[in-house]
Design an enzyme around this catalytic site. Sequence first.
Site, PDB file in Angstrom:
ATOM      1  CB  SER A 132      -3.317  -4.814  -3.426  1.00 32.73           C
ATOM      2  OG  SER A 132      -2.132  -5.452  -2.982  1.00 32.73           O
TER       3      SER A 132
ATOM      4  CE1 TYR B 279      -4.696  -3.833   1.434  1.00 30.65           C
ATOM      5  CE2 TYR B 279      -3.071  -5.282   0.434  1.00 30.65           C
ATOM      6  CZ  TYR B 279      -3.718  -4.065   0.484  1.00 30.65           C
ATOM      7  OH  TYR B 279      -3.405  -3.083  -0.419  1.00 30.65           O
TER       8      TYR B 279
ATOM      9  CE  LYS C  98      -6.844  -2.330  -1.254  1.00 25.68           C
ATOM     10  NZ  LYS C  98      -7.398  -0.987  -1.529  1.00 25.68           N
TER      11      LYS C  98
END
Length: 322
Positions: A117, A141, A145
């Site tokens: 991402s 998040y 990643k």
Amino acid sequence: MSWLVTGGAGYIGSHVVRALAGEGLEPVVLDDLSSGIASFVPEGVPFANGTILDGDLLRRTIDEHGVTGVVHVAGFKYAGVSVQRPLHTYEQNVTGTARLLEAMADRGVDRIVFSSSAAVYGTPDTDTVIEGTPKNPESPYGESKLIGEWLLRDQGRAAGLRHTSLRYFNVVGSGEPDLYDASPHNLFPLVFQALLDGKTPRINGDDYDTPDGTCVRDYVHVADLAISHAVAARKLDAGETLESAYNLGSGDGVSVRQIMDAMAEGTGIAFTPEIAPRRPGDPDRIVAKGELAARDLDWEMRHTLLEMVTSAWEARKAAVPA
């Protein structure tokens, strides 16, 4: 010989499954259906219903289907929610990736394409990121990643894993009339639902330092994204060396107001968006250059903004009639 797609019943993963088949590769899907939809898995494609946290299931799936590579799309993808659920996010995205890599190592599977991402960059000092832009993720998040990329890097050093990570911002559109974005957090489905409910979509802030005053971001079509995942898999199969990470970006981006204008045109529902206050922390402009991916992964923006909207709208209407 086949490629396992974790999260292959999800919005992005289901498009990757079709792109793999288009490249002559044989996809196998593993998905726990926490956000995926079983009907997104094409007829005839093997489907294992379960989580990547289940190492035994991973090993059985690899053994039963002769898996030789993995496209790892599965994960908890909601950056905002991850702030409230950090432990869940790390379990799904970090522990899950470690379990997957362990199962791969146990079974001699030595190639992986990782769905990363652009959240790994956080809010960069520059308005256009390249692969070497410093990584400063601002949510569990984004951090998860980045850790996933580190796990691939370290397993590559330790065990010869061949890998690449693909980073991108906002994925929209539909490549098939039966595949749609069902996320309760993404912009396109939120705007569609507002329009279907007779409500007026809103823009958070119109006084940014951009040509029309609204934030500028990268929006890429899901089918274009899926093609580059499949090309990466095919090249790893062929023994070609890829970069450790690629940005799948437009290089210029579009503004939120441009999105709203395209929404009105593509849906046929005229509206003037409401202007709401800025959200804290939203930068004026963040887009990514995709030059390396264009060189190596057949990356290009094949769809206009209007095509992104209309394809997504038609799939949304087909799923739940207006």
